[in-house]
Design a protein around this motif. Structure first.
Motif, PDB file in Angstrom:
ATOM      1  N   GLY A  15      -9.399  -1.042  -0.290  1.00 47.43           N
ATOM      2  CA  GLY A  15      -8.997   0.308   0.084  1.00 47.43           C
ATOM      3  C   GLY A  15      -9.882   1.284  -0.637  1.00 47.43           C
ATOM      4  O   GLY A  15     -10.853   0.884  -1.263  1.00 47.43           O
ATOM      5  N   PRO A  16      -9.603   2.551  -0.577  1.00 50.41           N
ATOM      6  CA  PRO A  16      -8.489   3.141   0.166  1.00 50.41           C
ATOM      7  C   PRO A  16      -8.788   3.267   1.648  1.00 50.41           C
ATOM      8  O   PRO A  16      -9.943   3.160   2.058  1.00 50.41           O
ATOM      9  CB  PRO A  16      -8.363   4.530  -0.478  1.00 50.41           C
ATOM     10  N   SER A  17      -7.754   3.473   2.439  1.00 54.31           N
ATOM     11  CA  SER A  17      -7.963   3.610   3.874  1.00 54.31           C
ATOM     12  C   SER A  17      -8.526   4.989   4.185  1.00 54.31           C
ATOM     13  O   SER A  17      -8.298   5.959   3.474  1.00 54.31           O
ATOM     14  CB  SER A  17      -6.650   3.403   4.633  1.00 54.31           C
ATOM     15  N   VAL A  93      -1.793  10.251 -14.783  1.00 51.33           N
ATOM     16  CA  VAL A  93      -1.717  10.935 -13.495  1.00 51.33           C
ATOM     17  C   VAL A  93      -0.360  10.668 -12.860  1.00 51.33           C
ATOM     18  O   VAL A  93       0.161   9.543 -12.911  1.00 51.33           O
ATOM     19  CB  VAL A  93      -2.849  10.445 -12.563  1.00 51.33           C
ATOM     20  N   LEU A  94       0.196  11.698 -12.233  1.00 48.13           N
ATOM     21  CA  LEU A  94       1.438  11.575 -11.473  1.00 48.13           C
ATOM     22  C   LEU A  94       1.147  11.848 -10.005  1.00 48.13           C
ATOM     23  O   LEU A  94       0.422  12.796  -9.684  1.00 48.13           O
ATOM     24  CB  LEU A  94       2.481  12.572 -11.980  1.00 48.13           C
ATOM     25  N   VAL A  95       1.698  11.021  -9.127  1.00 46.52           N
ATOM     26  CA  VAL A  95       1.503  11.194  -7.688  1.00 46.52           C
ATOM     27  C   VAL A  95       2.842  10.993  -6.982  1.00 46.52           C
ATOM     28  O   VAL A  95       3.716  10.270  -7.481  1.00 46.52           O
ATOM     29  CB  VAL A  95       0.475  10.186  -7.120  1.00 46.52           C
ATOM     30  N   TRP A 102      -6.208   7.312  -1.159  1.00 44.78           N
ATOM     31  CA  TRP A 102      -7.359   7.405  -2.057  1.00 44.78           C
ATOM     32  C   TRP A 102      -7.043   8.059  -3.393  1.00 44.78           C
ATOM     33  O   TRP A 102      -7.903   8.135  -4.259  1.00 44.78           O
ATOM     34  CB  TRP A 102      -8.499   8.161  -1.370  1.00 44.78           C
ATOM     35  N   TRP A 103      -5.831   8.535  -3.621  1.00 44.27           N
ATOM     36  CA  TRP A 103      -5.526   9.225  -4.870  1.00 44.27           C
ATOM     37  C   TRP A 103      -5.476   8.289  -6.079  1.00 44.27           C
ATOM     38  O   TRP A 103      -6.179   8.490  -7.060  1.00 44.27           O
ATOM     39  CB  TRP A 103      -4.198   9.967  -4.769  1.00 44.27           C
ATOM     40  N   ALA A 104      -4.612   7.286  -6.029  1.00 44.72           N
ATOM     41  CA  ALA A 104      -4.374   6.441  -7.208  1.00 44.72           C
ATOM     42  C   ALA A 104      -5.581   5.584  -7.608  1.00 44.72           C
ATOM     43  O   ALA A 104      -5.795   5.367  -8.803  1.00 44.72           O
ATOM     44  CB  ALA A 104      -3.152   5.561  -6.972  1.00 44.72           C
ATOM     45  N   PRO A 105      -6.381   5.041  -6.677  1.00 43.97           N
ATOM     46  CA  PRO A 105      -7.491   4.192  -7.113  1.00 43.97           C
ATOM     47  C   PRO A 105      -8.458   4.869  -8.077  1.00 43.97           C
ATOM     48  O   PRO A 105      -9.040   4.202  -8.939  1.00 43.97           O
ATOM     49  CB  PRO A 105      -8.188   3.835  -5.791  1.00 43.97           C
ATOM     50  N   GLY A 353       0.995   3.541  -1.878  1.00 44.05           N
ATOM     51  CA  GLY A 353       1.846   3.475  -3.060  1.00 44.05           C
ATOM     52  C   GLY A 353       3.272   3.072  -2.796  1.00 44.05           C
ATOM     53  O   GLY A 353       4.090   3.034  -3.721  1.00 44.05           O
ATOM     54  N   ASP A 354       3.611   2.765  -1.550  1.00 42.83           N
ATOM     55  CA  ASP A 354       4.959   2.308  -1.236  1.00 42.83           C
ATOM     56  C   ASP A 354       5.124   0.838  -1.626  1.00 42.83           C
ATOM     57  O   ASP A 354       4.147   0.108  -1.838  1.00 42.83           O
ATOM     58  CB  ASP A 354       5.243   2.496   0.261  1.00 42.83           C
TER      59      ASP A 354
END
Length: 416
Positions: A15-17, A93-95, A102-105, A353-354
């Protein structure tokens, strides 16, 4: 072996997609702007050339967010900007959960934890304020150092738009905890009913602690022309963050290609061809999203009504018996199953992230537009695109897949 253990299914490597494409041919005037700069060999500065930054400033000014050139930066895609921001700010980091794939990677690549916070029932993209406070308290109690909250008012993957009152409570909670906010506003120009939807940027509520990031692949450029812009807070703190981000972008040599920068500057000036195409594209995908949502919900799955973007997020948990009978027990298997059956990308919720065990998936409406540029342009220009034979056939195909699952699930639940 389970999918999470199998080679090639790593959270970063696989990922990310990508952002959902609009499925439409490139605007001819936009292609001309790119082609007109193809012969230039100027060495453009890191962070964006003056023409692009001027256009970005005008873009935000028209949306109520004034900015000087020294508050702006550009990079080859929003991921580069988020990576630089995460590196510059430090800390954890909080999401929201779910969030853009693409945020968490980028936090993980820097060795930073990324903590997920549940979202309220009515929308995604913005964490529930009470859950945010509890997560910050827990992370600090365990020795963590939360500093950055990433959120999006117009959201990928859920396609929802967070109500201003929910956003305000979350922004106040984040401010009280000293967090810096990155507002991903990639999808703000794709809202389906702009006259009926109130979209407020967190930068309007907390201007001194919000950096806005917009990937131009959301509404203005094709995904293969990477360009994104960032607006930093005014004042010494924002200026210092801007300087640190430019340092990181320089270390990465993250500069936008000259032809892409020229096309981006032209698009951000929002001449008539661009504003007309953006509005027409949003109307088209609004119709497709409503139709796809009706198909999914009609089959018994769960989905929030899509309000922005070119996608919807569906929970097929109520159809689990039928899916398990087909060997589908988690989101990765659901991604593979629906991707093959619908002949369209269907990234599973684990990309966002689910929980891997939850049967959630993002569906893209661009897959319904037809197979050729001529067919897709006809969709854009038609007053009734859902009645075009190839669009109608695509929707019928999707309906047959989901209705079959519904019927089988009902048989499994009520054996005779």
């Amino acid at each position: 072996m389970r999918r999470t253990e199998r080679e090639g299914y790593g959270p970063v490597r696989y990922g990310p997609s990508a952002l959902p494409e609009d499925g439409l041919p490139v605007l001819p005037e936009l292609s001309a702007a790119l082609a007109g700069a193809a012969g230039r060999i100027r060495d453009r500065p890191i962070g964006g050339c003056p023409e692009l930054l001027d256009a970005a400033g005008g873009y935000w000014l028209r949306r109520g967010l004034a900015a000087r050139p020294d508050q702006l930066a550009a990079a080859p895609g929003a991921p580069a900007l988020l990576l630089a921001l995460t590196a510059a700010l430090g800390g954890d980091v909080l999401v929201p959960r779910p969030c853009a794939a693409w945020w968490a990677p980028y936090a993980r690549l820097l060795g930073r934890p990324a903590f997920s916070v549940p979202t309220p029932a009515e929308s995604g993209g913005v964490p529930d304020p009470y859950a945010l406070l509890e997560t910050v308290r827990r992370v600090r109690a365990e020795g963590g150092d939360p500093r950055l909250l990433v959120l999006s008012v117009a959201d990928d993957p859920t396609a929802t738009v967070a109500p201003p009152e929910v956003l305000h409570e979350t922004v106040e909670a984040a401010a009280g905890e000293g967090l810096h906010l990155v507002s991903d506003e990639t999808w703000r120009d794709t809202v389906h009913a702009p006259r009926e939807t109130v979209l407020v940027s967190p930068a309007e509520m907390l201007p001194e602690r919000v950096t806005v990031v917009t990937d131009l692949a959301g509404a203005f450029l094709p995904g293969g022309w990477p360009a994104a812009i960032a607006r930093f807070p005014a004042g010494p703190t924002g200026g210092a963050l801007h300087a640190r981000v430019l340092d990181v972008l320089t270390a990465l040599d993250a500069r936008i290609a000259e032809p892409v920068a020229a096309a981006a500057a032209w698009a951000l000036d929002e001449p008539n061809p661009v504003t007309e195409r953006v509005a027409a594209t949003a109307r088209l995908h609004a119709r497709l999203a409503r139709a796809a949502h009706a198909v999914v919900v009609g089959a018994g799955a769960l989905s929030r009504p899509p309000r922005a973007g070119r996608h919807l997020y569906a929970d097929l948990g109520p159809l689990r018996p039928a899916l398990v009978a087909r060997g589908v027990g988690d989101a990765q298997e659901l991604e593979e199953f629906l991707g093959a059956r619908l002949a369209a990308p269907a990234p599973g919720g684990h990309r966002f992230g689910d929980d891997l065990a939850a049967l959630r998936v993002r569906l893209s409406t661009g897959a319904l537009l037809g197979g050729s540029d001529e067919e897709r342009l006809a969709c854009l220009r038609s007053p009734a695109p859902l009645e075009l034979p190839y669009v109608h056939a695509s929707l019928i195909s999707w309906k047959s897949v989901f209705d079959e699952l519904r019927d089988d699930a009902q048989r499994w639940e009520h054996p005779r």
